[in-house]
Each structure stands twice: as structure tokens, then as C-alpha cells.
Motif scaffolding. Structure first.
Motif, PDB file in Angstrom:
ATOM      1  N   ILE A   1       0.839  -1.193   0.000  1.00  0.00           N
ATOM      2  CA  ILE A   1       0.000   0.000   0.000  1.00  0.00           C
ATOM      3  C   ILE A   1       0.875   1.245   0.000  1.00  0.00           C
ATOM      4  N   GLU A   2       0.559   2.193  -0.844  1.00  0.00           N
ATOM      5  CA  GLU A   2       1.282   3.464  -0.925  1.00  0.00           C
ATOM      6  C   GLU A   2       0.506   4.539  -0.181  1.00  0.00           C
ATOM      7  N   PHE A   3       1.178   5.215   0.772  1.00  0.00           N
ATOM      8  CA  PHE A   3       0.555   6.272   1.559  1.00  0.00           C
ATOM      9  C   PHE A   3       1.194   7.623   1.255  1.00  0.00           C
ATOM     10  N   GLU A   4       0.372   8.645   1.244  1.00  0.00           N
ATOM     11  CA  GLU A   4       0.887  10.014   1.189  1.00  0.00           C
ATOM     12  C   GLU A   4       1.482  10.347   2.552  1.00  0.00           C
ATOM     13  N   SER A   5       2.720  10.824   2.573  1.00  0.00           N
ATOM     14  CA  SER A   5       3.420  11.031   3.841  1.00  0.00           C
ATOM     15  C   SER A   5       3.797  12.484   4.107  1.00  0.00           C
ATOM     16  N   ASP A   6       3.278  13.403   3.319  1.00  0.00           N
ATOM     17  CA  ASP A   6       3.613  14.819   3.505  1.00  0.00           C
ATOM     18  C   ASP A   6       2.755  15.489   4.569  1.00  0.00           C
ATOM     19  N   VAL A   7       1.548  14.979   4.779  1.00  0.00           N
ATOM     20  CA  VAL A   7       0.618  15.570   5.750  1.00  0.00           C
ATOM     21  C   VAL A   7      -0.021  14.461   6.569  1.00  0.00           C
ATOM     22  N   GLY A   8      -0.648  14.857   7.681  1.00  0.00           N
ATOM     23  CA  GLY A   8      -1.392  13.897   8.476  1.00  0.00           C
ATOM     24  C   GLY A   8      -0.505  12.972   9.296  1.00  0.00           C
ATOM     25  N   LEU A   9      -1.086  11.852   9.685  1.00  0.00           N
ATOM     26  CA  LEU A   9      -0.414  10.919  10.581  1.00  0.00           C
ATOM     27  C   LEU A   9       0.931  10.452  10.049  1.00  0.00           C
ATOM     28  N   PHE A  10       1.008  10.125   8.768  1.00  0.00           N
ATOM     29  CA  PHE A  10       2.236   9.553   8.231  1.00  0.00           C
ATOM     30  C   PHE A  10       3.367  10.570   8.104  1.00  0.00           C
ATOM     31  N   SER A  11       3.045  11.835   8.216  1.00  0.00           N
ATOM     32  CA  SER A  11       4.106  12.856   8.213  1.00  0.00           C
ATOM     33  C   SER A  11       4.944  12.782   9.485  1.00  0.00           C
ATOM     34  N   LEU A  12       4.448  12.071  10.512  1.00  0.00           N
ATOM     35  CA  LEU A  12       5.183  11.906  11.764  1.00  0.00           C
ATOM     36  C   LEU A  12       6.180  10.758  11.711  1.00  0.00           C
ATOM     37  N   ALA A  13       6.105   9.924  10.682  1.00  0.00           N
ATOM     38  CA  ALA A  13       7.020   8.777  10.586  1.00  0.00           C
ATOM     39  C   ALA A  13       8.457   9.247  10.402  1.00  0.00           C
ATOM     40  N   LYS A  14       9.366   8.536  11.052  1.00  0.00           N
ATOM     41  CA  LYS A  14      10.789   8.877  10.978  1.00  0.00           C
ATOM     42  C   LYS A  14      11.594   7.655  10.558  1.00  0.00           C
ATOM     43  N   PRO A  15      12.685   7.872   9.814  1.00  0.00           N
ATOM     44  CA  PRO A  15      13.502   6.727   9.363  1.00  0.00           C
ATOM     45  C   PRO A  15      14.211   6.048  10.516  1.00  0.00           C
ATOM     46  N   VAL A  16      14.338   4.744  10.416  1.00  0.00           N
ATOM     47  CA  VAL A  16      15.047   3.955  11.417  1.00  0.00           C
ATOM     48  C   VAL A  16      16.545   4.169  11.271  1.00  0.00           C
ATOM     49  N   LEU A  17      17.248   4.242  12.397  1.00  0.00           N
ATOM     50  CA  LEU A  17      18.703   4.318  12.419  1.00  0.00           C
ATOM     51  C   LEU A  17      19.252   2.907  12.575  1.00  0.00           C
ATOM     52  N   TYR A  18      20.091   2.486  11.640  1.00  0.00           N
ATOM     53  CA  TYR A  18      20.692   1.149  11.679  1.00  0.00           C
ATOM     54  C   TYR A  18      22.112   1.258  12.220  1.00  0.00           C
ATOM     55  N   THR A  19      22.420   0.422  13.205  1.00  0.00           N
ATOM     56  CA  THR A  19      23.695   0.542  13.907  1.00  0.00           C
ATOM     57  C   THR A  19      24.164  -0.828  14.397  1.00  0.00           C
ATOM     58  N   ASP A  20      25.374  -0.848  14.958  1.00  0.00           N
ATOM     59  CA  ASP A  20      25.949  -2.108  15.451  1.00  0.00           C
ATOM     60  C   ASP A  20      25.681  -2.349  16.937  1.00  0.00           C
ATOM     61  N   SER A  21      25.198  -1.342  17.665  1.00  0.00           N
ATOM     62  CA  SER A  21      25.053  -1.501  19.107  1.00  0.00           C
ATOM     63  C   SER A  21      23.774  -0.839  19.609  1.00  0.00           C
ATOM     64  N   TYR A  22      23.353  -1.226  20.821  1.00  0.00           N
ATOM     65  CA  TYR A  22      22.160  -0.670  21.437  1.00  0.00           C
ATOM     66  C   TYR A  22      22.336   0.824  21.714  1.00  0.00           C
ATOM     67  N   PRO A  23      21.238   1.571  21.776  1.00  0.00           N
ATOM     68  CA  PRO A  23      21.321   2.949  22.264  1.00  0.00           C
ATOM     69  C   PRO A  23      21.817   2.973  23.714  1.00  0.00           C
ATOM     70  N   VAL A  24      22.664   3.931  24.039  1.00  0.00           N
ATOM     71  CA  VAL A  24      23.205   4.064  25.397  1.00  0.00           C
ATOM     72  C   VAL A  24      22.402   5.136  26.135  1.00  0.00           C
ATOM     73  N   VAL A  25      21.945   4.787  27.333  1.00  0.00           N
ATOM     74  CA  VAL A  25      21.083   5.662  28.114  1.00  0.00           C
ATOM     75  C   VAL A  25      21.670   5.823  29.515  1.00  0.00           C
ATOM     76  N   PRO A  26      21.782   7.045  30.054  1.00  0.00           N
ATOM     77  CA  PRO A  26      22.246   7.216  31.444  1.00  0.00           C
ATOM     78  C   PRO A  26      21.193   6.724  32.417  1.00  0.00           C
ATOM     79  N   VAL A  27      21.636   6.143  33.520  1.00  0.00           N
ATOM     80  CA  VAL A  27      20.700   5.551  34.472  1.00  0.00           C
ATOM     81  C   VAL A  27      19.789   6.588  35.107  1.00  0.00           C
TER      82      VAL A  27
END
Length: 272
Positions: free
Chosen positions: A129-155
């Protein structure tokens, strides 16, 4: 434009007929590393963090005043004496929290990927399915970041205090998934029990009724008019093809048929 590869089932009917799309809880997705993180102690003020946990946060309300001080001392002792074990426990607790409250809508920027057809569109028997992504709900979608390790978070990160950090966890995946070219809607409950998406829907004329609860997730209203086209898989069954045609009849949504190319490992889309 963004694309959703999916099988032909009741969730497809919700998309094509009602304009609702399913957001899944992380624990039902096909990646066991969803929302994993690595919590670090470096440079953290243990006393300040324990004060927040046991005196300021919502978590502190689960303790009576008499027990709060004792629990705080035990917490500080555990962090100081066995930080590795304690951090592992916090990571597990955080993952359980994400599984309970996070909702993920997975999309792709790749309109023609045979692997995605195989994995998510019922081995080419489903649809894209092809969605319009310039406006509305799908405009909030963000690309995934691909990496070798987990995100690091301070406790001492304040749970619920940073939408961007929730998104960072939901939008980070291992490099071996990069071929999917995934974009995501990262949905997370806030202090009022709404989700990030609910807030946006309210601001754009929607309401809390724009979410429908389902097993292992929720459906979110995006508006049927945001669907630009539907591509039928190369192996789609005749009955399913007819069902899709009925669902989009009179809607103005374009319909295509995927065909296997002669002489090359490619698919071509033919408008029907």
C-alpha cells in the motif's frame, strides 16, 4: 511516499475501508532486539537519582512514607555495590514498560522490494500500500537508524520525561535490517494515558476515538484519502484480488498488479 507490505486479512480491511492502521506492541514484532538499550552509570549522581526515584517520580508513590527511606538506602547500596546486576534489572524493567505502552507502525520507503514482499506480504500473496506522507499521521514517521550496538542511556534518565528518547529506542535497529529501509511511527503513552499520536490527532481535529484498541496493539486513524495506490502481489489468489477490488471500489485509489519479470529477479507493477 511510504509503503506498507502486508497480508490480506481483517487489518487490511481496516486500512482500505476504514482508514485505520495497526500499531504493534514491540514484543509481537519479528525482531527480538526491539527497544533494547544499554544503561550506563558513568558520571551519574547516585544520590540525586535515588532521590528522584523515591521522592519525586510516580514510582515513589508505590512506597509508604515509612518504607521509602529504607528502600532508598537499599537502592543506593545496590547501585554502588553491584551496579552491573542492578543496571541489568533496570534494563529488563524498561523493556517490559516499553512492551506494555509502546506502539509501532512499520513502513518502508522502498516501493518495490521482493524481500519485503516475501516477509510481510504473505510470500507475494498480499499487497503493498502506498501512503501520502507529507501531511497527516504519516508525516510523523521517521527513518530507522541502523547501527551495530544498542542505544546508550544514562541511568538517571527521567522515565516519561523525554519523548525523543522513547523515539530513539523505537527507531534504532541492527544493521542487518537495513535492507528494509524502514520508517516508523513511534507511539508511546504519556502521563495522561494518551499517546503521542493522540495529541497530534487532537491538534488536527481528531479525537481520542481515533484509536481502537486491539490484541497486542492499537489501530490509529489516518484517513482513507491518504492511500494513493495498492499493488497486488504476484501470487495473489483470485478471490483475494476480488476482495481488494471491492474494498477500494469508487475510492479513487489506484490498483496495480505485480508481475515477475522475464530474465531478471525484479518485479514490475502494471496498472489494472
Amino acid at each position: 511516499m511510504l509503503y506498507k507490505y502486508t497480508r490480506i486479512d481483517e487489518y487490511l480491511k481496516s486500512i482500505l475501508l476504514d482508514g485505520y492502521i495497526f500499531g504493534a506492541s514491540p514484543h509481537v514484532l519479528n525482531d527480538p532486539y526491539e527497544t533494547k538499550l544499554c544503561i550506563k552509570m558513568d558520571g551519574v549522581d547516585i544520590d540525586g537519582y535515588s532521590k528522584y526515584v523515591f521522592e519525586e517520580s510516580k514510582f515513589s508513590k508505590s512506597y509508604s512514607p515509612a518504607n521509602r527511606m529504607m528502600a532508598k538506602k537499599q537502592f543506593c547500596h545496590l547501585l554502588a555495590s553491584n551496579p552491573g546486576k542492578r543496571l541489568e534489572d533496570i534494563e529488563k524493567s524498561f523493556n517490559m514498560h516499553c512492551s506494555k505502552f509502546a506502539r509501532i507502525v512499520s513502513l518502508s520507503s522502498d516501493e518495490n522490494n521482493p524481500l519485503l514482499w516475501s516477509l510481510y506480504a504473505d510470500s507475494h500473496k498480499g499487497v503493498c500500500i502506498e501512503f501520502e506522507s507529507d501531511v497527516g499521521l504519516f508525516s510523523l514517521a521517521k527513518p530507522v537508524l541502523y547501527t551495530d550496538s544498542y542505544p546508550v542511556v544514562p541511568v538517571d534518565w527521567r522515565l516519561g520525561g523525554s519523548i525523543s528518547l522513547w523515539e530513539k529506542l523505537i527507531l534504532t535497529k541492527a544493521n542487518f535490517w537495513a535492507y528494509e529501509k524502514e520508517s516508523r511511527l513511534a507511539l508511546m503513552a504519556n502521563e495522561e494515558g494518551q499517546t503521542i499520536t493522540d495529541q497530534v490527532l487532537l491538534n488536527t481535529g481528531g479525537s481520542r476515538a481515533s484509536r481502537r484498541n486491539k490484541p497486542n496493539g492499537s489501530e490509529y486513524y489516518f484517513g482513507r484519502d491518504k492511500i494513493k495506490s495498492v499493488v497486488l502481489g504476484a501470487r495473489v489468489a483470485k478471490d483475494n484480488k476480488n476482495n481488494v477490488c471491492e474494498l477500494i471500489e469508487g475510492s479513487g485509489i489506484k490498483l496495480f498488479q505485480a508481475k515477475i519479470c522475464r530474465g531478471s529477479y525484479e518485479l514490475k507493477y502494471i496498472e489494472i
